[in-house]
Design a protein around this motif. Structure first.
Motif, PDB file in Angstrom:
ATOM      1  N   PHE A 214      60.510  94.345  27.604  1.00  0.00           N
ATOM      2  CA  PHE A 214      61.944  94.189  27.806  1.00  0.00           C
ATOM      3  C   PHE A 214      62.668  93.616  26.593  1.00  0.00           C
ATOM      4  O   PHE A 214      63.874  93.374  26.632  1.00  0.00           O
ATOM      5  N   ASN A 215      61.947  93.413  25.477  1.00  0.00           N
ATOM      6  CA  ASN A 215      62.603  93.021  24.231  1.00  0.00           C
ATOM      7  C   ASN A 215      61.740  93.474  23.057  1.00  0.00           C
ATOM      8  O   ASN A 215      60.660  94.055  23.239  1.00  0.00           O
ATOM      9  N   VAL A 216      62.219  93.215  21.830  1.00  0.00           N
ATOM     10  CA  VAL A 216      61.507  93.686  20.639  1.00  0.00           C
ATOM     11  C   VAL A 216      60.138  93.037  20.526  1.00  0.00           C
ATOM     12  O   VAL A 216      59.171  93.675  20.105  1.00  0.00           O
ATOM     13  N   SER A 217      60.028  91.769  20.911  1.00  0.00           N
ATOM     14  CA  SER A 217      58.733  91.096  20.836  1.00  0.00           C
ATOM     15  C   SER A 217      57.683  91.832  21.653  1.00  0.00           C
ATOM     16  O   SER A 217      56.544  92.044  21.195  1.00  0.00           O
ATOM     17  N   ARG A 218      58.034  92.246  22.871  1.00  0.00           N
ATOM     18  CA  ARG A 218      57.087  92.998  23.700  1.00  0.00           C
ATOM     19  C   ARG A 218      56.836  94.391  23.128  1.00  0.00           C
ATOM     20  O   ARG A 218      55.754  94.964  23.302  1.00  0.00           O
TER      21      ARG A 218
END
Length: 825
Positions: free
Chosen positions: A83-87
């Motif tokens: 759900f975000n760039v880190s994931r």
């Protein structure tokens, strides 16, 4: 059999109860398939699904684009919990993301993009982030939840011709879902351990025959993964809210006008880095962490970071508010489309940190709240001349302001911790207690550019694609640090290098910890980027390409303080850094076979950067955030492979891998790692002492030529599969499915100058999901991430609190698990 409205309503009601949220209806739009995709049943019957991208500012199949790129659609993002760039980095091995808080975040592609370490406002990223054609000047947006998006394209390698001056490493192109003239909606809620709750929803439909609207919302909350024994609370939590709305006016088939706006808020108790280990330096033994801690009778609550406890005593906050509005006009005129994109964005950052990383009152505050605004305008024309020539040409303007009000304040333990114990002042807490530096920082950034790219089909199989961009940049800034302390007579005085108290012993000691500074750096320059790509279709589904690109990342100015000379004057030569100059070579092969059920793409690259912008520390306590310097030359080269296969409509699998060789080719005057720092600096013919020996002589700087660049693993892989089987549950026809996604990265350095204390060992993470979905859009699945509870660090930080040998770390997430329910219509 189709799901009934009553049954669907019951499912949504159950989902609301499970997540204790109030979701708004949302919608799915069918988008391109990506490796690991778990699209709906209808899409699964289409093994030849074409992935449509806009990497060259026009819609086309990804297999026709002579660029190394990865595409992840909304279905894959949802099913994998990305759900975000880190994931997202767990699905794309060439993408790296490091963040100790939203401001101190960096996105790298192939290990390049941003200097490793604490952020400096005066430089820019080498990876451009674009949301619906709007360039986002601050990487903090990457910490936010993806909000009602259709797909994410990651373009690897320099993209300066079409995506701007500072895309020397690549670009992330995020496309949101558009307003629909058919009423549609989608809702998804998730509940998990660590009190994880997430809701995502959107709704879209027509307001008239020419006007359509879309609205989306996303919320994410999770208890912190670190327990603070000093406050009795869990820190490093998630607390995100995002809202987005868009309005589409389509008065004719040739004209589209889209007005969009978004608001995003983060307000977690975050972000603590905790005791990871001790590494002996060359500082005298009585000034290193064990002796200093013993002097206070202090010990960290645990010497094992994976006990996930801390005792930091300063307030923690990472409040971030980010948003903006854009107006996009697309007009089909002549042989192409004229596009105008106007945008305004803002970011309000309000942090609180504990930068001594302990429960001792050494440094009470190191906070840099800031406010940013940016305005962008792009106008481009893209089209075709006959069957042989495609083109894009345009102009771009960017204006940005940043205002920062920084503060650093020392506490009662600072004198003993920061002053030499041989000094009589070290035993007097009043000397440094209340020492405050108020930093006022201003920044203005102006950039204008003209660009163009031509694609000439010399034959049906051979295409030549040249591109060019000319850019002008101007940066001006000011850094004003006013330091106030207590003089030996007990009065509050300005800490300065002149004036009536300049030689007061208390003021002299304070000046050695926080020195006042004022300087006004500036930078301006013209630059030219260009590239040439040759593409050849060997067979209908096999395309080879070769690219040379000359790119640059604009020069920067230091806005976090610079070293002082012996007289206390700022070293103005360190006030700015030169642009990075990039030479990039790449060859690639894009293939599909087995009736397009299998895709294999290969890329080999060689990138050399002269005047590489590196974040360094010089050991002066007052320059806590580091400053910028140019390394002579770095090189990154490697091979990437992306493979996906869908042999049947029941099974799909993917594996992506990257080998990256990286080094400082020449950096002869780099800062030394902690094991070669902290002692008395050598002079004349003196010889530095052995690494990590307390009291040994330290070199003034180190030659780290040939060493690793920070943050890059030699090997990285992503892999996964999904299997489904038709079943009927409660009279609803659908598919039961099981999926797995894993990733691995090898050892990497977590310090700008590689240290024996800050290498992070390689690790592999495994994520599983098991669920059921129907033809009509119901999806229910259980998931577990980091299923084997692997203990790993995301980052390690040295030079904390004056090179005492304390290494602080940021542990990665432990095992998490939960249940997700989604429904669309």
């Amino acid at each position: 059999m189709s799901i009934t409205l009553a049954a669907r309503a019951s499912v949504v009601a159950l989902a609301v109860a499970l997540a204790s949220q109030s979701p708004v209806l949302a919608s799915d739009r069918d988008v391109a398939e990506a490796p690991g995709d778990t699209a709906d049943a209808e899409a699964e019957q289409q093994p030849e699904t074409v992935i449509i991208v806009s990497a060259r500012r026009r819609e086309e199949s990804s297999q026709d684009v002579p660029i190394a790129l990865s595409v992840v659609d909304v279905t894959t993002l949802d099913n994998t919990g990305s759900f975000n760039v880190s994931r997202l980095t767990q699905l794309q091995p060439s993408l790296q993301f490091y963040s100790s808080n939203p401001r101190n975040s960096a996105i790298n592609i192939r290990g390049l993009g941003a200097p490793f370490g604490l952020t400096n406002d005066g430089i820019e990223q080498g990876v451009g982030i674009y949301i619906d054609d709007v360039f986002v000047g601050r990487v903090a947006v990457a910490t936010l939840d993806f909000l009602d998006i259709a797909q994410v394209e990651t373009l690897r390698g320099p993209q300066g011709t079409l995506y701007g001056k500072n895309t020397t490493a690549g670009a992330i192109n995020i496309t949101s879902k558009e307003p629909s003239f058919d009423f549609e909606g989608r809702a998804e809620v998730t509940a998990g351990n660590l009190e994880f709750r997430q809701a995502k929803a959107s709704v879209s439909g027509p307001l008239s025959s020419t006007l359509a609207v879309r609205f989306g919302v996303a919320t994410t909350d999770r208890r912190g993964t670190i327990f603070n024994v000093a406050t009795g609370t869990h820190v490093n939590e998630l607390n995100n809210l995002g809202l987005r709305g868009s309005l589409l006016w389509k008065p004719s088939d040739s004209l589209r006008v889209t007005l969009a706006g978004d608001y995003n808020r983060q307000n977690p108790e975050c972000c603590a880095q905790i005791y990871a280990r001790y590494g002996s330096t060359q500082r005298p033994a009585n000034r290193q962490f064990p002796a200093l801690s013993a002097a206070f009778g202090y010990a960290p609550p645990s010497l094992d970071a994976f006990d996930r406890v801390t005792d930091v005593d300063a307030e923690l906050s990472a409040r971030s508010i980010l948003g903006g509005a854009s107006l996009k006009i697309e007009w089909d005129v002549g042989p192409g489309t004229l596009t105008s994109v106007s945008a305004w964005r803002f970011w309000d950052w309000t942090p609180s940190n504990d930068r001594d990383f302990t429960g001792l009152p050494i440094t009470l505050k190191v906070n840099n709240p800031s406010q940013q605004e940016q305005f962008t305008q792009e106008v481009r024309y893209a089209g075709s001349l006959g069957d042989r020539i495609d083109f894009v040409a345009g102009v771009f303007g960017f204006y940005q302001t940043i205002d920062t009000q920084g503060i650093q304040e020392q506490g009662t333990a600072a004198s003993r911790w920061l002053l030499a114990p041989t000094s009589a002042l070290a035993g007097n807490p009043a000397v440094l207690n209340g020492l405050v530096a108020n930093n006022t920082i201003g920044f203005k950034n102006t950039s204008v550019a003209a660009f163009g790219q031509l694609s000439w089909k010399v034959t049906d199989d051979l295409t030549i694609q040249p591109g060019v961009r000319i850019n002008y940049d101007k940066k001006t800034g000011s850094y004003d640090s006013v330091v106030t302390g207590t003089a030996s007579n007990g009065t509050r005085q300005l800490v300065s290098f002149n004036g009536p108290f300049a030689n007061d012993p208390w003021i002299v000691a304070q000046r050695g910890v926080l020195a006042p500074q004022f300087f006004e750096p500036e930078f301006s320059d013209w630059n030219l980027s260009y590239d040439l790509t040759l593409s050849y279709r060997i067979a209908p589904d096999i395309r080879a390409y070769a690219t040379y690109a000359r790119a640059f990342k604009t020069g920067g100015i230091n806005l976090s303080g610079v070293p002082n000379d012996a007289a206390g004057n700022p070293l103005l030569a360190a006030g700015s850094v030169k642009p990075e100059k990039v030479d990039h070579f790449e060859v690639g092969l894009k293939t599909q076979f087995w009736d397009r059920r299998a895709t294999l793409n290969l890329a080999g690259f060689w990138t050399e950067i002269r005047d590489y912008q590196a974040t360094v520390n010089n050991g002066q306590l007052g320059v806590l955030r580091g400053y910028l310097a140019n390394a002579g030359k770095v090189r990154v080269r490697g091979i990437e492979a992306d493979f996906s296969v869908r042999p049947t409509d029941r099974f799909n699998a993917y594996v992506s891998g990257a080998y990256t060789d990286h080094e400082y080719v020449r950096f002869v005057d780099a800062p030394c790692p902690p094991e070669l720092a902290g002692g008395t600096t050598v002079t004349g013919t003196q010889v530095p002492g052995a690494p990590g020996v307390p009291g040994a002589l330290s070199p003034a700087n180190c030659d780290i030529s040939g060493q690793w660049l920070p943050g890059i693993s030699n090997w990285a892989f992503s892999y996964g599969f999904e299997y489904n089987e038709p079943v009927s549950v409660f009279g609803l026809d659908g598919f039961a499915y099981a999926g797995f996604d894993g990733n691995y990265r090898s050892k990497f350095s977590s310090n700008p100058s590689r240290s024996i204390y800050t290498d992070i060992n390689g690790y592999a993470l495994s994520n599983f999901r098991l669920g059921y979905r129907t033809d009509d859009g119901l999806n229910l699945f259980a998931w577990v991430r980091n299923a084997f509870d692997v203990e790993y660090f995301e980052q390690l930080a040295a030079n904390t609190g004056g090179n005492t040998g304390l290494i602080a770390g940021q542990p990665g997430d432990p095992r998490t698990y939960g249940l997700t329910i989604a429904s669309s219509f």
